[in-house]
Design an enzyme around this catalytic site. Sequence first.
Site, PDB file in Angstrom:
ATOM      1  N   ARG A 173       0.846  -1.204   0.000  1.00  0.00           N
ATOM      2  CA  ARG A 173       0.000   0.000   0.000  1.00  0.00           C
ATOM      3  C   ARG A 173       0.877   1.248   0.000  1.00  0.00           C
ATOM      4  NH1 ARG A 173      -1.646   1.514   4.620  1.00  0.00           N
ATOM      5  NH2 ARG A 173      -2.496  -0.471   5.310  1.00  0.00           N
ATOM      6  N   TYR A 206     -15.654  17.720 -15.692  1.00  0.00           N
ATOM      7  CA  TYR A 206     -16.041  16.309 -15.837  1.00  0.00           C
ATOM      8  C   TYR A 206     -17.134  16.010 -14.782  1.00  0.00           C
ATOM      9  CZ  TYR A 206     -15.753  11.241 -15.394  1.00  0.00           C
ATOM     10  OH  TYR A 206     -16.056   9.906 -15.333  1.00  0.00           O
ATOM     11  N   ASP A 209      -6.507  19.268 -14.363  1.00  0.00           N
ATOM     12  CA  ASP A 209      -6.851  17.932 -14.853  1.00  0.00           C
ATOM     13  C   ASP A 209      -6.368  17.876 -16.301  1.00  0.00           C
ATOM     14  OD1 ASP A 209      -8.096  15.713 -16.037  1.00  0.00           O
ATOM     15  OD2 ASP A 209      -9.853  15.845 -14.750  1.00  0.00           O
ATOM     16  N   LYS A 250      -7.794   6.924 -19.455  1.00  0.00           N
ATOM     17  CA  LYS A 250      -8.024   7.485 -20.779  1.00  0.00           C
ATOM     18  C   LYS A 250      -6.755   7.378 -21.634  1.00  0.00           C
ATOM     19  CE  LYS A 250     -11.866   8.306 -18.668  1.00  0.00           C
ATOM     20  NZ  LYS A 250     -12.245   9.591 -18.066  1.00  0.00           N
TER      21      LYS A 250
END
Length: 385
Positions: free
Chosen positions: A46, A98, A170, A195
């Site tokens: 982690r 978004y 972004d 993406k």
Amino acid sequence: MKLETKLVQSGNRRDPQTGAVVLPIYHSTTYSHPALGTSTGFDYSRLDNPTRRALEETVASLEGGATGLAFASGMAAIACICQLFKPGDHIISSDDLYGGTYRLFEQVVKPYGVDFTFVDTREQSAIAEAIRPETKAIFIETPSNPTMKICDIQACVALAKKHGILVIVDNTFLTPYFQRPLELGADLVIHSGTKYLGGHNDVLSGILVAKDEELGKSLQFYQNSQGAVLGPQDSWLMLRGLKTLALRMEAHETNTRRVAEWLQDHPIIKKVYYPGLKDHPGRAIQEKQSTGYGGMISFDVENAELVPHILKELKVITFAESLGGVESLMTYPAVQTHADIPKEIRDAIGVTDTLLRFSVGIEHIEDILSDLDQAFNKAKGSVKR
Ligand SMILES: *Cc1c(COP(=O)(O)O)cnc(C)c1O
């Protein structure tokens, strides 16, 4: 080293023991300690994992930042950033964000006492007017999703610096291949790695890059504390995808420019949104801050009745959410990606019932154009009848 080279070499030759050219996928969740008080640099996955670390170092280097962090999704990366803000803080953001980011801000973060103002980030004056003493960050998308509004990153940075405000970009649509906001003065860059960075519609991921090491460290603390990290298999898929990012982005853009010109001349198209078009209002800013226009395009058809027919008739292009993969995808933002934004706001920002968003793939351009043509013609025929 040039970006293309960094991309191809990402993760390579990191295993001196075997000489493996391509990075192994380290599935181990835990790592043996040589002795009490010592560590190989890896303790528990982690916190840090060798495959994820290779990806994180790669994206940090591509964006020109000190620290890269990889998450289980783009939303997890944005949620991690939100940990920087405390009750009473205020964030300014783009009004055509978004949809998922808007939902996170409005429905998840706001109830914790962080306030948001959504403005048209094309207008520096609108951003300036929204600044309050408690404003901590400006969060922008440029080009915005789906109406391709361009925000001047350097102007935003200049304004933010005066007030000690963070600038967060972004960068999902353009990727560091076309635009590197940290080099323009921004503090943080986020990506939906799902993406273009991944590029093949086969891995969900989020990327966060901090320019400054200290800010990177505090975000790393939140990443580890919350645990929405990217797994080793997915980190490897991301590295695999990144190797061809430069080639893919060029191919996406070449095709999209052709699609933009073709759409502009088509009788059922009312409006085309693409920053590469000569008459796009943000084109000069786009050219100042980016080296390309990307592969995303939106357009309005002449009436909403055509939309279901067009989506049904597409054969090469897939009617699906998401973007940035090698295959062409078409989305209907008003009912898919942006459904969580109230209709009045949607109409005001141009996310209308006639707007379609097209993630242009890297298929042969003639197949893409003829697919659009046959779908438009059939839709037109069906509506007339
Ligand atoms: C998809 C997307 C996100 C969210 O990323 P996920 O990987 O789907 O969580 C954020 N911003 C933009 C611009 C996106 O396209």
